[in-house]
Structure formats: C-alpha cells, structure tokens
Design a protein around this motif. Sequence first.
Motif, mmCIF file in Angstrom:
data_model
loop_
_atom_site.group_PDB
_atom_site.id
_atom_site.type_symbol
_atom_site.label_atom_id
_atom_site.label_comp_id
_atom_site.label_asym_id
_atom_site.label_seq_id
_atom_site.Cartn_x
_atom_site.Cartn_y
_atom_site.Cartn_z
ATOM 1 N N ASP A 142 1.736 -11.112 1.864
ATOM 2 C CA ASP A 142 2.278 -9.755 2.011
ATOM 3 C C ASP A 142 1.332 -8.918 2.873
ATOM 4 O O ASP A 142 0.412 -8.277 2.376
ATOM 5 C CB ASP A 142 2.462 -9.088 0.640
ATOM 6 C CG ASP A 142 3.244 -7.779 0.737
ATOM 7 O OD1 ASP A 142 3.456 -7.279 1.864
ATOM 8 O OD2 ASP A 142 3.635 -7.250 -0.319
ATOM 9 N N TYR A 143 1.559 -8.922 4.164
ATOM 10 C CA TYR A 143 0.679 -8.221 5.098
ATOM 11 C C TYR A 143 0.757 -6.699 4.921
ATOM 12 O O TYR A 143 -0.182 -5.990 5.305
ATOM 13 C CB TYR A 143 1.024 -8.602 6.535
ATOM 14 C CG TYR A 143 0.522 -9.970 6.929
ATOM 15 C CD1 TYR A 143 -0.634 -10.132 7.684
ATOM 16 C CD2 TYR A 143 1.203 -11.129 6.540
ATOM 17 C CE1 TYR A 143 -1.102 -11.385 8.043
ATOM 18 C CE2 TYR A 143 0.754 -12.391 6.889
ATOM 19 C CZ TYR A 143 -0.408 -12.516 7.644
ATOM 20 O OH TYR A 143 -0.874 -13.764 7.988
ATOM 21 N N ASN A 144 1.836 -6.195 4.352
ATOM 22 C CA ASN A 144 1.966 -4.751 4.174
ATOM 23 C C ASN A 144 0.986 -4.189 3.153
ATOM 24 O O ASN A 144 0.753 -2.976 3.112
ATOM 25 C CB ASN A 144 3.399 -4.404 3.756
ATOM 26 C CG ASN A 144 4.400 -4.668 4.861
ATOM 27 O OD1 ASN A 144 4.096 -4.488 6.043
ATOM 28 N ND2 ASN A 144 5.594 -5.104 4.502
ATOM 29 N N ARG A 145 0.401 -5.058 2.318
ATOM 30 C CA ARG A 145 -0.517 -4.591 1.274
ATOM 31 C C ARG A 145 -1.981 -4.746 1.659
ATOM 32 O O ARG A 145 -2.870 -4.581 0.835
ATOM 33 C CB ARG A 145 -0.235 -5.347 -0.028
ATOM 34 C CG ARG A 145 1.118 -4.974 -0.630
ATOM 35 C CD ARG A 145 1.585 -5.958 -1.684
ATOM 36 N NE ARG A 145 0.697 -6.036 -2.831
ATOM 37 C CZ ARG A 145 0.925 -6.828 -3.886
ATOM 38 N NH1 ARG A 145 2.008 -7.598 -3.894
ATOM 39 N NH2 ARG A 145 0.086 -6.841 -4.911
ATOM 40 N N LEU A 146 -2.246 -5.055 2.928
ATOM 41 C CA LEU A 146 -3.605 -5.333 3.365
ATOM 42 C C LEU A 146 -4.249 -4.119 4.022
ATOM 43 O O LEU A 146 -3.579 -3.326 4.695
ATOM 44 C CB LEU A 146 -3.605 -6.504 4.355
ATOM 45 C CG LEU A 146 -2.889 -7.778 3.906
ATOM 46 C CD1 LEU A 146 -3.005 -8.852 4.977
ATOM 47 C CD2 LEU A 146 -3.434 -8.275 2.572
ATOM 48 N N ARG A 147 -5.565 -3.992 3.816
ATOM 49 C CA ARG A 147 -6.365 -2.969 4.486
ATOM 50 C C ARG A 147 -7.545 -3.658 5.156
ATOM 51 O O ARG A 147 -8.158 -4.545 4.573
ATOM 52 C CB ARG A 147 -6.846 -1.917 3.479
ATOM 53 C CG ARG A 147 -5.712 -1.150 2.797
ATOM 54 C CD ARG A 147 -4.923 -0.305 3.807
ATOM 55 N NE ARG A 147 -3.819 0.413 3.174
ATOM 56 C CZ ARG A 147 -2.577 -0.051 3.101
ATOM 57 N NH1 ARG A 147 -2.290 -1.268 3.628
ATOM 58 N NH2 ARG A 147 -1.630 0.641 2.514
ATOM 59 N N TYR A 148 -7.870 -3.229 6.370
ATOM 60 C CA TYR A 148 -8.818 -3.945 7.203
ATOM 61 C C TYR A 148 -10.041 -3.083 7.522
ATOM 62 O O TYR A 148 -9.904 -1.899 7.843
ATOM 63 C CB TYR A 148 -8.157 -4.354 8.517
ATOM 64 C CG TYR A 148 -6.880 -5.143 8.351
ATOM 65 C CD1 TYR A 148 -6.893 -6.520 8.211
ATOM 66 C CD2 TYR A 148 -5.637 -4.491 8.347
ATOM 67 C CE1 TYR A 148 -5.723 -7.244 8.076
ATOM 68 C CE2 TYR A 148 -4.463 -5.206 8.214
ATOM 69 C CZ TYR A 148 -4.498 -6.593 8.076
ATOM 70 O OH TYR A 148 -3.335 -7.290 7.936
ATOM 71 N N THR A 149 -11.221 -3.719 7.470
ATOM 72 C CA THR A 149 -12.458 -3.035 7.831
ATOM 73 C C THR A 149 -13.357 -3.993 8.598
ATOM 74 O O THR A 149 -13.775 -5.021 8.046
ATOM 75 C CB THR A 149 -13.221 -2.547 6.580
ATOM 76 O OG1 THR A 149 -12.347 -1.752 5.761
ATOM 77 C CG2 THR A 149 -14.430 -1.721 6.982
ATOM 78 N N PRO A 150 -13.675 -3.705 9.871
ATOM 79 C CA PRO A 150 -14.642 -4.551 10.589
ATOM 80 C C PRO A 150 -16.019 -4.446 9.943
ATOM 81 O O PRO A 150 -16.394 -3.403 9.397
ATOM 82 C CB PRO A 150 -14.652 -3.963 12.003
ATOM 83 C CG PRO A 150 -13.393 -3.159 12.109
ATOM 84 C CD PRO A 150 -13.119 -2.643 10.724
ATOM 85 N N LEU A 151 -16.781 -5.520 9.988
ATOM 86 C CA LEU A 151 -18.120 -5.518 9.413
ATOM 87 C C LEU A 151 -18.975 -6.555 10.111
ATOM 88 O O LEU A 151 -18.473 -7.412 10.850
ATOM 89 C CB LEU A 151 -18.079 -5.774 7.918
ATOM 90 C CG LEU A 151 -17.840 -7.213 7.422
ATOM 91 C CD1 LEU A 151 -18.222 -7.334 5.960
ATOM 92 C CD2 LEU A 151 -16.381 -7.639 7.617
#
Length: 315
Positions: free
Chosen positions: A238-247
């Motif tokens: 479920d890609y709609n529930r994802l949050r992304y942060t570069p690190l």
Amino acid sequence: MTTARPVLVITGLYDPTADVVIRELHDRDVPVVRFDSGDFPAVLAVEAEITPNGFVGRLDTPSRTAELADVRSLFYRRPTGFAFPHLDEQDARFATTQARYGLGGVIASLPHCRYVNHPHYIGDAEFKPSGLATAAKAGFLVPPTLITSNPDAARAFIKRNEPVIYKPLSNPVYRLDDVPQVVKVAEVAAEDIDESVAGTAHMFQKRVNKTADIRVTVIGRQVFCVRINSDLLDWRTDYNRLRYTPLSPPAGIEEALYEYMDHFLLLFGAFDFAVDANGQWWFLECNPSGQWYWLEQETGLPMRAAMADLLERKP
C-alpha cells in the motif's frame, strides 16, 4: 538510421523508469536504441559475426540500427520473454531456445559495453539464498533464516524464532479471475505448517521488530538512502500509506554495499533493510532490477541523473 555510440535500453513497452532515463539521455544528446527482446524476430533483427576482437554486426529495429562494436552501455530492465505463437509447441520451444542462446548470447557479449546490469549477473543475484549468504559475508546483519522442504524443521525453526514470516523465494504471477496476484509476505505460526511444505522449497525468517524500512539504491558508486515509514509488514502492499525521508547510512553500510555489489558484479542494486528499535539495519534483500524512480519523485534525490551518468559513461 545507424546510431553512433548508442545506449541500448532493453525493456518492455510499458516501463516509466526506462522512459525518464531515456528522456534524460536525449536531453544530453546521448543516442538511445530501445527495444524489447520479446520483439525478436518480428521487428528486431540481429546479425553478429565473431572476430578476434569480439562480435561485429548490428541490431536492427524499425527506426534504429546499433553497431555491436559501438554500443556504449546497456540498460537491462524488464524485457518480455520470447514468443512464437504461430508455431506448434515443439517448434516454438526450439525457436525460443535458439533465440535465448543466440540473441541473448550476443547481447551478453558486446565487446565495449558497460552493463547496468549484465543479464547473467542479474540472474545470479536473483537467488535469495545467494544474496543472504553474500550479505552475511559482507557484514550486514541478517535475520535468522531457514530454507527447507521439511515440515518438522519449519515448525522447530518457528518455535525457536517467533515471530516468523514466510517469504517466497521468487514471485511468479498467479492469475485469479484473470487478475495477476503474487504470494505476499505473511507471518506464520508453527500450527500453520502442514505436510504440503514437503512439496517444494520454502523460506522462513525471523521477523524483525522494525520501526521503519530502508530502501537503499546504489547506482554505480552513488548511494541513495530513503527511510520508509509505515505500519505495514510489507510496505509494497500500500504505497499510499508510506512516508519518505532521505538519510545518510550509518558507519560501515556503504562499504558492505560495495562488497555485495562487487561480489555479484553489479552496477545497480535496490537494497531493502528493516530498522529495529536500536537503530540497527537488518538486510532483507537486494533486487538487481528494482524500481527506484518513484523515490526521486517523493524525495527529490537526483537518481535519474546518476543513472544517466552511469550509462553515458561519465568519469
């Protein structure tokens, strides 16, 4: 039209990731010849003659010709398989084999080509047991894992390592009511195991008590790390529930990534890790043909430019 020093892009008709890389190369005036090996021989022709310096000859598409000795690099994505529907089963099997070892053998033997990735090396790296063994040797943390066809061994492993998840070793597409389906990663209990486990090989793995997932995309010697936050066992569901942060990766991770890549002779890899409550990264898998462009759209990381640099063969 003969294309000078082209980049070959081998993929199916629908491939948005290949599309954006091709546009980037066009913007740099780098010539591209795109085709799907599944188009052979209807709209793709090959002519290859062996010499002491490798193959000479050409690949012809309806609009482009690529001289084999001039191919700059090859971006091997997700081509469709060979198909000969006009032949009977036995003749089609023969023709498919000849196409695979003929055209496939030529594509895998271009004399001055950079492969991203070489199709043979992709095949080697797609074996999950090999990937896990290589990851452990490179220094990654690898969850306790069992590959077995023995139901008793599976039950014992689950009892020792609860909670445990079942993961397919590969993921062929099933069709239910003509809708493509795949076998999903799922938690499994000892009482779920029955004698059907003896029917083939299965992989069981201790579930990491994760706080997040990490996708690491390695393009040449550039490393792009993205933390993926969700409450999902498998974030791909479920890609709609994802949050992304570069690190940035913790100490030691980049060196282990390069050791893994060098073992399989890869120039591209999409690595998945689970991060536990102590911040430790646990290796799950590396996909040598994984998707990555959606992460650039979500984070702004310059991954398309990095891939174009690699294919253009910039220093």
